[in-house]
Scaffold this motif. Structure first.
Motif, mmCIF file in Angstrom:
data_model
loop_
_atom_site.group_PDB
_atom_site.id
_atom_site.type_symbol
_atom_site.label_atom_id
_atom_site.label_comp_id
_atom_site.label_asym_id
_atom_site.label_seq_id
_atom_site.Cartn_x
_atom_site.Cartn_y
_atom_site.Cartn_z
ATOM 1 N N GLN A 1 15.542 7.232 -3.282
ATOM 2 C CA GLN A 1 14.665 6.070 -3.457
ATOM 3 C C GLN A 1 14.380 5.378 -2.133
ATOM 4 O O GLN A 1 13.233 5.030 -1.825
ATOM 5 N N ARG B 1 12.054 7.455 -0.092
ATOM 6 C CA ARG B 1 10.696 7.488 -0.668
ATOM 7 C C ARG B 1 9.969 6.172 -0.486
ATOM 8 O O ARG B 1 8.788 6.142 -0.142
ATOM 9 N N TRP B 2 10.650 5.048 -0.719
ATOM 10 C CA TRP B 2 10.000 3.742 -0.662
ATOM 11 C C TRP B 2 9.826 3.218 0.756
ATOM 12 O O TRP B 2 8.831 2.560 1.065
ATOM 13 N N CYS B 3 10.808 3.481 1.619
ATOM 14 C CA CYS B 3 10.841 2.797 2.914
ATOM 15 C C CYS B 3 10.483 3.670 4.105
ATOM 16 O O CYS B 3 10.093 3.139 5.150
ATOM 17 N N THR C 1 5.721 3.751 1.642
ATOM 18 C CA THR C 1 5.125 3.785 0.313
ATOM 19 C C THR C 1 5.137 2.431 -0.385
ATOM 20 O O THR C 1 4.184 2.070 -1.075
ATOM 21 N N LEU C 2 6.208 1.669 -0.246
ATOM 22 C CA LEU C 2 6.353 0.443 -1.026
ATOM 23 C C LEU C 2 5.218 -0.556 -0.776
ATOM 24 O O LEU C 2 4.654 -1.084 -1.743
ATOM 25 N N TRP D 1 2.183 0.781 -2.544
ATOM 26 C CA TRP D 1 2.320 0.668 -3.992
ATOM 27 C C TRP D 1 2.061 -0.755 -4.461
ATOM 28 O O TRP D 1 1.402 -0.986 -5.471
ATOM 29 N N LEU E 1 13.037 -3.431 -9.107
ATOM 30 C CA LEU E 1 13.822 -2.332 -8.550
ATOM 31 C C LEU E 1 15.306 -2.494 -8.841
ATOM 32 O O LEU E 1 16.009 -1.515 -9.124
#
Length: 424
Positions: free
Chosen positions: A14, A17-19, A173-174, A177, A199
């Motif tokens: 996670q 993927r997010w950061c 990504t965050l 998104w 989250l």
């Protein structure tokens, strides 16, 4: 311990993927049809336009190659420009020694990071300024139109396909998104407290699920153990599986048609295309078309456009296709369209098909008009098959959208017939 390992792995995924994984970068990196090269040593170089999909644009990856594996000299000059065609301005110029550019399988050209780059049109122009002697540099290009809003030019001439490249970005990504995916929601939803709380709740649920999944249970249900034992049905299942496998192989191996076929839509990147439209892809576009409820593969060729395939013709070959007007313009005001097919060989052009379609005035012109042209007079020769569309009579192309439906070359499967090939 199993719980900690499982949850830690999912949490690490996670975070990455997010950061740390950018979203919305432009890429044709994975295109499998990237067997074409365009020269960066020509006076105009190579220009690829694209629209950035993420903030923080900070560079591009390229695939430069030395011609014949030689040692290039001079500099590889990369210009970053912004704006639309005809109104671009240069943002930055980066130079790389040519010898260094081809040392690795890919080259990362870094730009000054652009904080707000999402939705902005850019273009990169790459030129190889050669010294005396040395080898020229080519760039890998795709034969597939991967970027619908992008255009590729080599020495000022538009090419079919795109440069093989990938943009890079420091924004993860965050933020994308939050800004894009949550845009239709109320504004308070896309705030950090709400997103952070969501989250946190998700990870609490994920930890609970991991704990349940890794919880040991030594008790074994006797009934479950009995079901797990192989029974009499296992040999029967194996026999059925083997029969299905053999039948599938036999069915797949038996030819279903007496002809082999060369799809000219798939060979469109190898054609010579001319169009009066400003953009090559604006005038020519492979797309499905629905005629009376049936879906056909086709090439939309807005007038005036000409497509030429150079083909080695086998014995017994036919060129088969359909001519039509796209159904959405059948009832719109138009003076009609002319569609021609010609065969050019030995300096002689022979027109083999001609259609004039005006569906607004003639009801039967709304149909698909199939054609089957025998190529026996040109068997064993290399010919050019020409598909041409022009406005009818007054040269008015308003509401004229002609389509070439499923164009192909069919020839017998017998080995003595030969093979149809499109010459690049």
């Amino acid at each position: 311990m199993r719980f900690l390992l499982l949850y830690a792995a999912l949490l690490a995924w996670q975070i990455d993927r997010w950061c740390f994984t950018p979203h919305g970068i432009v890429s044709t990196w994975q295109e499998r049809a990237s067997a074409v090269r365009v020269s960066a040593g020509s006076p105009g170089g190579v220009t690829q336009s694209f629209t950035m999909g993420a903030d923080g644009f900070d560079g591009v990856w390229l695939r430069p190659r030395a011609v014949d594996g030689g040692a290039p000299r001079g500099l590889l000059v990369v210009d970053l420009e912004t704006g639309q065609d005809g109104a671009r301005r240069r943002v930055e110029r980066v130079t790389v020694p040519a010898a260094d550019a081809v040392k690795r399988s890919s080259l990362h050209v870094r730009f000054t990071p652009v904080r707000h780059s999402r939705g902005v049109p850019y273009a990169i122009t790459i030129r190889h300024l050669q010294g005396d002697g040395g080898t020229a540099i080519d760039l890998a290009a795709s034969r597939v139109d991967a970027l619908r809003d992008g255009r590729l030019f080599a020495d000022g001439r538009e090419q079919w396909g795109d440069l093989v490249f990938e943009t890079s970005s420091r924004r993860a990504t965050l933020p994308y998104w939050m800004h894009e995916v949550l845009r239709p929601w109320p504004r308070w939803v896309a705030t950090w407290p709400v997103v952070g709380g969501g989250l946190l709740a998700f990870n609490v649920l994920l930890a609970w699920a991991c704990a349940r999944a890794t919880r040991g249970d030594a008790r074994v249900n006797p009934e479950d153990e009995a079901v797990a034992r192989p029974g009499a049905a296992l040999p029967l299942a194996k026999a059925v599986l083997a029969a299905c496998s053999v039948a599938g192989v036999v069915v797949a191996a038996v030819p279903t048609e007496p002809y082999r076929s060369l799809d000219l839509i798939d060979a469109l990147p190898d054609a010579r295309i001319e169009t009066t439209w400003p953009s090559l892809h604006g005038g020519i576009s492979p797309e499905p078309v629905v005629i009376f409820g049936r879906v056909y593969r086709s090439i939309v060729a807005l007038p005036s456009s000409t497509i030429r395939w150079e083909v080695d013709v086998p014995r017994g070959a036919h060129v088969r296709f359909g001519a039509a007007m796209r159904p959405d313009v059948w009832d719109k005001v138009s003076d009609g369209i002319q569609m021609f097919v010609s065969i050019e060989a030995d300096g002689v052009s022979t027109r083999v098909v001609e259609h004039t379609l005006a569906p607004m005035f003639v009801e039967t012109h709304k149909n698909l008009h199939p054609s089957d042209v025998r190529l026996d007079p040109w068997a064993g020769k290399r010919v050019t098959i020409v598909f041409e569309t022009t406005p009818e009579r007054w040269g008015n192309a308003v509401n004229d959208v002609p389509v070439w439906v499923n164009p192909r070359i069919d020839w017998p499967r017998t080995p003595s017939a030969g093979v149809a090939r499109v010459v690049r």
